[in-house]
Design a protein around this motif. Structure first.
Motif, mmCIF file in Angstrom:
data_model
loop_
_atom_site.group_PDB
_atom_site.id
_atom_site.type_symbol
_atom_site.label_atom_id
_atom_site.label_comp_id
_atom_site.label_asym_id
_atom_site.label_seq_id
_atom_site.Cartn_x
_atom_site.Cartn_y
_atom_site.Cartn_z
ATOM 1 N N PRO A 1 0.695 -1.063 0.073
ATOM 2 C CA PRO A 1 0.052 -0.071 -0.042
ATOM 3 C C PRO A 1 0.829 1.433 0.018
ATOM 4 N N PHE A 2 1.861 1.586 0.737
ATOM 5 C CA PHE A 2 2.563 2.784 0.880
ATOM 6 C C PHE A 2 3.661 2.733 -0.003
ATOM 7 N N PHE A 3 4.031 1.888 -1.041
ATOM 8 C CA PHE A 3 5.020 1.673 -1.944
ATOM 9 C C PHE A 3 4.382 1.834 -3.377
ATOM 10 N N SER A 4 3.362 1.100 -3.536
ATOM 11 C CA SER A 4 2.714 0.923 -4.791
ATOM 12 C C SER A 4 2.390 2.066 -5.567
ATOM 13 N N SER A 5 2.374 3.140 -4.811
ATOM 14 C CA SER A 5 2.085 4.493 -5.560
ATOM 15 C C SER A 5 3.431 5.364 -6.025
ATOM 16 N N ASN A 6 4.591 4.864 -5.491
ATOM 17 C CA ASN A 6 5.870 5.809 -5.615
ATOM 18 C C ASN A 6 6.073 5.149 -7.155
ATOM 19 N N CYS A 7 6.488 6.270 -7.659
ATOM 20 C CA CYS A 7 6.782 6.430 -9.393
ATOM 21 C C CYS A 7 7.814 7.215 -9.732
ATOM 22 N N ASN A 8 8.250 7.147 -10.669
ATOM 23 C CA ASN A 8 9.178 8.006 -11.449
ATOM 24 C C ASN A 8 8.537 8.555 -12.764
ATOM 25 N N GLY A 9 8.609 9.760 -13.354
ATOM 26 C CA GLY A 9 7.761 10.231 -14.419
ATOM 27 C C GLY A 9 8.587 11.562 -15.030
ATOM 28 N N PHE A 10 7.856 11.869 -15.986
ATOM 29 C CA PHE A 10 8.165 12.921 -16.744
ATOM 30 C C PHE A 10 6.876 13.870 -17.350
ATOM 31 N N LEU A 11 7.252 15.104 -17.327
ATOM 32 C CA LEU A 11 6.215 16.094 -18.297
ATOM 33 C C LEU A 11 7.064 16.617 -19.378
ATOM 34 N N ALA A 12 6.317 16.841 -20.626
ATOM 35 C CA ALA A 12 7.146 17.289 -21.656
ATOM 36 C C ALA A 12 6.212 18.250 -22.737
ATOM 37 N N LYS A 13 6.761 19.050 -23.221
ATOM 38 C CA LYS A 13 6.046 19.890 -24.228
ATOM 39 C C LYS A 13 5.594 19.198 -25.230
ATOM 40 N N LYS A 14 6.295 18.202 -25.937
ATOM 41 C CA LYS A 14 6.083 17.462 -27.168
ATOM 42 C C LYS A 14 6.201 16.014 -26.685
ATOM 43 N N LYS A 15 5.829 15.267 -27.515
ATOM 44 C CA LYS A 15 5.707 13.704 -27.359
ATOM 45 C C LYS A 15 7.207 13.258 -27.817
ATOM 46 N N PHE A 16 7.795 12.657 -26.818
ATOM 47 C CA PHE A 16 9.199 12.099 -27.121
ATOM 48 C C PHE A 16 8.877 10.561 -27.061
ATOM 49 N N GLU A 17 9.756 9.865 -27.877
ATOM 50 C CA GLU A 17 9.988 8.585 -27.556
ATOM 51 C C GLU A 17 10.866 8.296 -26.422
ATOM 52 N N ALA A 18 10.207 7.238 -25.779
ATOM 53 C CA ALA A 18 10.645 7.003 -24.312
ATOM 54 C C ALA A 18 10.823 5.499 -23.975
ATOM 55 N N HIS A 19 11.901 5.070 -23.501
ATOM 56 C CA HIS A 19 12.067 3.823 -23.172
ATOM 57 C C HIS A 19 12.185 3.632 -21.684
ATOM 58 N N LYS A 20 11.841 2.291 -21.261
ATOM 59 C CA LYS A 20 12.051 2.089 -19.730
ATOM 60 C C LYS A 20 12.606 0.754 -19.590
ATOM 61 N N TYR A 21 13.609 0.828 -18.740
ATOM 62 C CA TYR A 21 14.489 -0.329 -18.531
ATOM 63 C C TYR A 21 14.263 -0.734 -16.964
ATOM 64 N N PHE A 22 14.350 -1.893 -16.537
ATOM 65 C CA PHE A 22 14.265 -2.211 -15.044
ATOM 66 C C PHE A 22 15.761 -2.898 -14.723
ATOM 67 N N ILE A 23 16.392 -2.509 -13.827
ATOM 68 C CA ILE A 23 17.534 -2.940 -13.380
ATOM 69 C C ILE A 23 17.376 -4.015 -12.654
#
Length: 159
Positions: free
Chosen positions: A65-87
């Motif tokens: 419960p207290f961890f599941s909402s912890n995120c990383n993210g970004f806002l952008a002026k235009k749509k950029f291609e983004a990739h996510k990797y998990f270490i």
């Protein structure tokens, strides 16, 4: 909410193309169910965003419960291609790569406070970055490097 408004005002004042966030909350009970990225979107009017839980897909923290909402993210002026990797072997395993154009990639991540985990994270992200550099891509790396107990591991990483 007051701090979010201050952050939003800073974003409006500085007017960056991309804003990266670590430890942003998606709306947990301990944050009054406020989705911080969506609130920033309302205040700043940025048209694009992405948000992902920072914990690895196989981590139990994604569901607590207290961890599941912890995120990383970004806002952008235009749509950029983004990739996510998990270490691998890391609770906070998310690395974002945003392709700003065909010559520059922006990486951001939250590295562990534990030296042995952080060292492994550095090694793994280094491999991804070296691939990009070998393809002629310039790199911007930002994040929370958690350098509490010296810079030795980080010095090896930046070489």
């Amino acid at each position: 909410m007051r701090i979010l408004k201050k952050v939003a005002n800073m974003i409006k004042r500085e007017n960056p193309d991309v804003c990266c966030f670590l430890e942003v909350n998606k709306g947990a009970l301990n944050r009054a169910f406020v989705n911080q990225i969506k609130e920033l979107l309302l205040f700043t009017k940025y048209p694009f965003f992405d948000m992902e839980k920072k914990y690895a897909r196989n981590s139990v923290f994604r569901y607590l419960p207290f961890f599941s909402s912890n995120c990383n993210g970004f806002l952008a002026k235009k749509k950029f291609e983004a990739h996510k990797y998990f270490i691998k072997k890391s609770a906070k395993g998310l690395i974002y790569e945003i392709l700003l154009n065909d010559k520059i990639s922006l990486f951001f991540a939250h590295f562990s406070v534990w030296n042995w985990i952080r060292k492994s994270q550095y090694e793994q992200i280094s491999k991804i970055i070296l691939e990009r550099k070998n393809d002629g891509i310039g790199i911007i790396l930002c994040g929370d490097f958690n350098l509490f107990w010296g810079h030795e591991t980080f010095q090896k990483f930046i070489k």
